[in-house]
Design a protein around this motif. Structure first.
Motif, PDB file in Angstrom:
ATOM      1  N   ILE A  95      16.371   3.326 -10.554  1.00  0.00           N
ATOM      2  CA  ILE A  95      17.794   3.037 -10.349  1.00  0.00           C
ATOM      3  C   ILE A  95      18.209   2.074 -11.470  1.00  0.00           C
ATOM      4  CG2 ILE A  95      19.529   2.047  -8.807  1.00  0.00           C
ATOM      5  CD1 ILE A  95      18.313   4.347  -7.388  1.00  0.00           C
ATOM      6  N   PRO A  96      19.152   2.460 -12.326  1.00  0.00           N
ATOM      7  CA  PRO A  96      19.589   1.546 -13.395  1.00  0.00           C
ATOM      8  C   PRO A  96      20.249   0.289 -12.816  1.00  0.00           C
ATOM      9  CG  PRO A  96      20.462   3.768 -13.730  1.00  0.00           C
ATOM     10  CD  PRO A  96      19.846   3.743 -12.376  1.00  0.00           C
ATOM     11  N   ARG A  97      20.072  -0.822 -13.487  1.00  0.00           N
ATOM     12  CA  ARG A  97      20.689  -2.082 -13.036  1.00  0.00           C
ATOM     13  C   ARG A  97      22.197  -1.956 -12.870  1.00  0.00           C
ATOM     14  NH1 ARG A  97      16.882  -4.009 -16.660  1.00  0.00           N
ATOM     15  NH2 ARG A  97      15.294  -5.297 -15.667  1.00  0.00           N
ATOM     16  N   SER A  98      22.834  -1.202 -13.760  1.00  0.00           N
ATOM     17  CA  SER A  98      24.292  -1.067 -13.733  1.00  0.00           C
ATOM     18  C   SER A  98      24.802  -0.367 -12.480  1.00  0.00           C
ATOM     19  CB  SER A  98      24.779  -0.313 -14.970  1.00  0.00           C
ATOM     20  OG  SER A  98      24.263   1.011 -14.964  1.00  0.00           O
ATOM     21  N   ALA A  99      23.918   0.327 -11.762  1.00  0.00           N
ATOM     22  CA  ALA A  99      24.330   1.046 -10.554  1.00  0.00           C
ATOM     23  C   ALA A  99      24.342   0.145  -9.318  1.00  0.00           C
ATOM     24  CB  ALA A  99      23.397   2.231 -10.311  1.00  0.00           C
ATOM     25  N   ILE A 100      23.696  -1.005  -9.410  1.00  0.00           N
ATOM     26  CA  ILE A 100      23.535  -1.888  -8.249  1.00  0.00           C
ATOM     27  C   ILE A 100      24.780  -2.745  -8.038  1.00  0.00           C
ATOM     28  CG2 ILE A 100      22.190  -3.810  -7.287  1.00  0.00           C
ATOM     29  CD1 ILE A 100      20.563  -1.246  -7.419  1.00  0.00           C
ATOM     30  N   VAL A 101      25.245  -2.790  -6.793  1.00  0.00           N
ATOM     31  CA  VAL A 101      26.284  -3.742  -6.381  1.00  0.00           C
ATOM     32  C   VAL A 101      25.707  -4.546  -5.220  1.00  0.00           C
ATOM     33  CG1 VAL A 101      28.285  -2.422  -7.150  1.00  0.00           C
ATOM     34  CG2 VAL A 101      27.395  -2.043  -4.861  1.00  0.00           C
ATOM     35  N   TRP A 102      26.184  -5.763  -5.087  1.00  0.00           N
ATOM     36  CA  TRP A 102      25.664  -6.656  -4.052  1.00  0.00           C
ATOM     37  C   TRP A 102      26.720  -6.890  -2.988  1.00  0.00           C
ATOM     38  CZ3 TRP A 102      20.673  -8.330  -3.919  1.00  0.00           C
ATOM     39  CH2 TRP A 102      19.908  -8.071  -5.069  1.00  0.00           C
TER      40      TRP A 102
END
Length: 190
Positions: A95-102
């Motif tokens: 999973i690319p970092r840019s796809a992650i939301v918190w």
């Protein structure tokens, strides 16, 4: 070779003009890129349907709005992970970092369920790796996720919830005002 004073001044002037031109060009390019980035991360200014389906939060967003907002959707890449001092490989996805939301301290990604439907899915049991997050459960290689614009989806999802809350608050304040006026009128009569 020593240059005479007028020639030297002309060359210095040409170099200065060239440097100024480069700085102006870089400034304009930077401003354009900044404006594009702001546009991508701005909540979508269109009718967006947020709903729950099978316990998942879903967002319905048409293709035109996806394109206009700068969203990028890409397939999840397969990955094999091997722990240090271990001979056993684990299969999973990257999973690319840019796809992650918190959200509330937990990581999520938006998975494209259908052309216009996106589901917010929690990322569990992840391992941080050089290019993103290794995940061995829940997600499948080839599954499409939002890799640019996920924060915009999260903002849009909660923008709609805030509006509902504000409307309810406004209705409550109206009722209290009318009740107060009603009580004042009764007091005046008595």
């Amino acid at each position: 070779m020593k240059l005479k004073s007028p020639t030297k001044k002309i060359l210095i002037g040409i170099v200065a003009i060239g440097l100024i031109s480069i700085l102006i060009w870089a400034f304009k390019e930077g401003r354009e890129e900044l404006n594009k980035e702001r546009e991508r991360e701005r909540p979508v200014d269109t009718e967006v349907r947020v709903f729950k389906e099978e316990g998942k939060v879903m967002i319905d967003l048409d293709e035109e709005t996806q394109e206009r907002s700068g969203m990028v959707i890409a397939p999840i890449e397969p990955m094999t992970y091997q722990k240090e001092n271990s001979q056993k490989d684990r299969k999973g996805v990257l999973i690319p970092r840019s796809a992650i939301v918190w959200l509330e301290g937990e990581p999520f990604v938006y998975v494209q369920e259908e052309k216009d439907h996106f589901a917010r899915e929690e990322v569990l049991n992840y391992i941080l790796v050089k290019d993103g997050w290794f995940v061995s459960e829940k997600f499948r290689p080839g599954e499409r996720i939002v890799v640019a614009g996920a924060q915009m989806l999260l903002s849009t999802e909660f923008r709609d919830q805030i509006k509902v809350g504000e409307e309810e608050k406004g209705e409550k304040e109206k009722k209290e005002y009318h009740d107060e006026k009603h009580n004042e009128q009764h007091e005046e009569r008595d």
